[in-house]
Design an enzyme around this catalytic site. Structure first.
Site, mmCIF file in Angstrom:
data_model
loop_
_atom_site.group_PDB
_atom_site.id
_atom_site.type_symbol
_atom_site.label_atom_id
_atom_site.label_comp_id
_atom_site.label_asym_id
_atom_site.label_seq_id
_atom_site.Cartn_x
_atom_site.Cartn_y
_atom_site.Cartn_z
ATOM 1 N N LYS A 84 1.300 -1.361 -0.096
ATOM 2 C CA LYS A 84 -0.035 0.041 -0.069
ATOM 3 C C LYS A 84 1.197 1.379 0.008
ATOM 4 O O LYS A 84 1.930 1.092 0.146
ATOM 5 C CB LYS A 84 -1.174 -0.079 1.084
ATOM 6 C CG LYS A 84 -2.500 0.758 1.321
ATOM 7 C CD LYS A 84 -3.342 -0.302 0.178
ATOM 8 C CE LYS A 84 -4.668 0.998 0.136
ATOM 9 N NZ LYS A 84 -5.748 0.428 -0.293
ATOM 10 N N ASP B 269 -6.868 4.398 -4.538
ATOM 11 C CA ASP B 269 -7.386 3.814 -3.144
ATOM 12 C C ASP B 269 -7.676 5.741 -3.213
ATOM 13 O O ASP B 269 -8.230 6.196 -4.222
ATOM 14 C CB ASP B 269 -6.153 3.751 -2.861
ATOM 15 C CG ASP B 269 -7.106 3.430 -1.012
ATOM 16 O OD1 ASP B 269 -7.042 1.914 -0.955
ATOM 17 O OD2 ASP B 269 -6.833 4.353 0.025
HETATM 18 P P1 NAD Z 1 -16.000 6.911 -2.855
HETATM 19 O O1 NAD Z 1 -15.890 7.830 -1.892
HETATM 20 O O2 NAD Z 1 -16.848 6.723 -4.485
HETATM 21 O O3 NAD Z 1 -17.981 6.521 -2.353
HETATM 22 C C1 NAD Z 1 -17.940 7.038 -1.104
HETATM 23 C C2 NAD Z 1 -19.530 7.442 -0.922
HETATM 24 O O4 NAD Z 1 -19.796 7.772 1.431
HETATM 25 C C3 NAD Z 1 -19.583 9.360 -0.713
HETATM 26 O O5 NAD Z 1 -21.128 8.862 -1.283
HETATM 27 C C4 NAD Z 1 -19.878 10.027 0.671
HETATM 28 O O6 NAD Z 1 -20.701 10.504 0.252
HETATM 29 C C5 NAD Z 1 -19.914 8.798 1.641
HETATM 30 N N1 NAD Z 1 -20.172 9.106 2.677
HETATM 31 C C6 NAD Z 1 -19.152 9.906 2.968
HETATM 32 N N2 NAD Z 1 -18.946 9.737 4.432
HETATM 33 C C7 NAD Z 1 -20.124 9.622 4.401
HETATM 34 C C8 NAD Z 1 -20.794 9.127 5.803
HETATM 35 N N3 NAD Z 1 -20.496 9.704 7.317
HETATM 36 N N4 NAD Z 1 -21.820 8.646 6.347
HETATM 37 C C9 NAD Z 1 -22.222 8.313 5.027
HETATM 38 N N5 NAD Z 1 -22.034 8.344 3.843
HETATM 39 C C10 NAD Z 1 -20.834 9.339 4.020
HETATM 40 O O7 NAD Z 1 -15.101 5.854 -2.162
HETATM 41 P P2 NAD Z 1 -15.735 4.447 -3.263
HETATM 42 O O8 NAD Z 1 -14.559 3.969 -3.954
HETATM 43 O O9 NAD Z 1 -17.174 4.142 -2.943
HETATM 44 O O10 NAD Z 1 -15.429 3.516 -1.071
HETATM 45 C C11 NAD Z 1 -16.462 3.496 -0.672
HETATM 46 C C12 NAD Z 1 -15.759 2.027 0.467
HETATM 47 O O11 NAD Z 1 -15.332 1.300 -0.513
HETATM 48 C C13 NAD Z 1 -13.517 2.668 0.938
HETATM 49 O O12 NAD Z 1 -14.134 1.952 1.726
HETATM 50 C C14 NAD Z 1 -12.879 2.246 -0.387
HETATM 51 O O13 NAD Z 1 -11.652 1.454 0.523
HETATM 52 C C15 NAD Z 1 -13.925 0.929 -0.505
HETATM 53 N N6 NAD Z 1 -13.568 0.374 -1.699
HETATM 54 C C16 NAD Z 1 -13.736 0.953 -3.210
HETATM 55 C C17 NAD Z 1 -13.261 0.182 -3.952
HETATM 56 C C18 NAD Z 1 -13.306 0.899 -4.649
HETATM 57 O O14 NAD Z 1 -13.084 0.135 -6.166
HETATM 58 N N7 NAD Z 1 -14.263 1.673 -5.318
HETATM 59 C C19 NAD Z 1 -12.092 -1.074 -3.630
HETATM 60 C C20 NAD Z 1 -12.010 -1.557 -2.586
HETATM 61 C C21 NAD Z 1 -12.374 -0.802 -1.598
#
Ligand code: NAD
Length: 409
Positions: free
Chosen positions: A102, A142
């Site tokens: 990472k 990430d």
């Molecule tokens: P993103 O930034 O696209 O979306 C995050 C969402 O969470 C947004 O809608 C935001 O408004 C919402 N949010 C933030 N704070 C909040 C709160 N306090 N209460 C409710 N909603 C809240 O991010 P993402 O890519 O969708 O990733 C989300 C999670 O999934 C992270 O933990 C990330 O590490 C994990 N993840 C994502 C991927 C990927 O491919 N996108 C892969 C593995 C893990």
């Protein structure tokens, strides 16, 4: 307790139950290599700023290091070490021949211009060029790192080594070595394992109610896929709003409403709620898809869902995990539930190394195969050791890592 302490606690628990070889445990109790750099960037106003940056190469027993780079003001070494360890576990759970790593930069990207972000991304590659490479360590996006940033990084590395090297990072735009299906991979992978969990409980999609916290890349795609498969998505939350409609939310309307109003609040037919209320709704499935540490000892006991699918990384604290276990909830852990993302990253790397592109259908069918195999392996181990799915996913991964380590030593 910080993230790395949590990670080591999970390692200790699983290794004790499975009686992990002590030399393998020792190797996994610290990263193989930690590299730190200070990145100088000339800002748009001509001033110089220095950004602290890391790459943690946690474990390479099963293959080259793999894991994203996080741009965030609160990045710290312990967090990056924890995330590198979890990547090691995740890659082994889905059985891709890669280790875990990472990276991170201490920066608030929202305060930088696009030009400054490009300079920072290129500076990161120049600082770490000796330790990364298509056969050594393959970063990916990430938090707050994007396909565009990956494109700058692949370009910088290719220029430095004098050879087009698209396989040095994944998560690139499709027009520049990215894979079809990468944008939806995390949700699609989660959907496959959720379907398996739902059918094990004998639930039917049309009678299954779902609440999703987070409406970004992972959460919104998941909502669309669930709706298309006949599930009832009854609650959604983003950082500004939480909405509930027991009859089911129309996801297309929610997406349009959010684009127009920058919030889900006020969607016709849905009622607004307090953020905390999403945890105690009468639903069958709860999907945290936002941030870490959302399910805590304060709210875990109020959760009524039978299944919790962790699309987010680390959404459940260890104390909450224990409460959920006592309450007989099925927690599909992050290292399995969101592993579709790294799986398609691996497919992207394979395509780059063979200078090829796969069709959307090929990506989808290979992903389904990997996710179903991972679900089956984790379910078998859960029954064998009589443990929860998180512990079982760790044991599944640790058995694979141990075999590779011992064969090599
Ligand atoms: P993103 O930034 O696209 O979306 C995050 C969402 O969470 C947004 O809608 C935001 O408004 C919402 N949010 C933030 N704070 C909040 C709160 N306090 N209460 C409710 N909603 C809240 O991010 P993402 O890519 O969708 O990733 C989300 C999670 O999934 C992270 O933990 C990330 O590490 C994990 N993840 C994502 C991927 C990927 O491919 N996108 C892969 C593995 C893990």
């Amino acid at each position: 307790m910080n993230a790395y302490d949590n990670a080591m606690r999970q390692l200790e628990k699983a290794s004790r139950l499975m009686d992990l070889n002590k030399d393998v445990l020792a190797r996994l109790s610290a990263p193989e290599k930690v590299v730190m750099a200070n990145l100088p960037v000339i800002m748009d106003d001509g001033s110089l700023k220095i950004f602290e940056a890391y790459r943690v190469q946690y474990n390479s027993a099963r293959g080259p290091y793999k894991g994203g780079i996080r741009f965030h003001p609160q990045v710290n070494l312990d967090e990056v070490k924890a995330l590198g360890f979890w990547m090691t576990i995740k890659c082994a759970v889905v059985d891709i021949p890669m280790g875990g790593g990472k990276g991170g930069v201490v920066v608030d990207p929202k305060s930088l211009s696009q030009k400054e972000i490009e300079k920072l991304s290129r500076a990161w590659v120049r600082a770490f060029r000796e330790v990364i490479g298509p056969y050594k360590d393959i970063p990916a996006p990430d938090v707050y790192t994007t396909p565009q940033i990956m494109a700058w990084m692949a370009d910088e590395y290719s220029q430095l080594v004098g050879v087009p090297s698209l396989g040095v990072v994944t998560g690139k735009p499709v027009e520049f070595g990215g894979s079809k299906g990468r944008g939806t991979a995390t949700a699609t992978g989660g959907f496959y394992v959720l379907s398996a969990a739902v059918s094990e409980l004998g639930l039917e999609a049309k009678h299954t109610k779902v609440a999703i916290q987070g409406f970004g890349n992972a959460g919104s795609v998941m909502a669309e896929q669930l709706e298309a498969a006949g599930y009832k998505v009854v609650a959604l939350a983003d950082s500004r709003s939480t909405i509930y409609n027991p009859q089911g939310i129309n996801i297309k309307e929610a997406t349009e409403h959010k684009i127009k109003n920058s919030s889900l609040s006020g969607l016709a037919g849905s009622q607004d709620m307090l953020p905390e209320e999403i945890f105690s709704l009468p639903v069958d499935v709860l999907i945290p898809a936002a941030l870490e540490n959302q399910i805590t000892k304060e709210n875990a006991a109020s959760i009524r869902a039978k299944i919790i699918l962790e699309l987010a990384n680390g959404p459940t604290t260890p104390e909450a995990d224990e409460i959920l276990r006592i309450n007989k909830k099925i927690v599909v852990p992050d290292v399995l539930a969101n592993a579709g993302g790294v799986t398609v990253s691996y497919f992207e790397w394979l395509q780059n190394l063979s200078n090829d592109y796969w069709s959307e259908e090929e990506v989808a069918s290979e992903l389904e195969e990997k996710m179903s195999a991972a679900w089956s392996a984790v379910s078998v181990i859960a029954k064998k050791y009589n443990v929860d799915l998180r512990t079982s996913a760790f044991i599944t991964a640790l058995e694979r890592i141990a075999k590779a380590t011992l064969i090599r030593s």
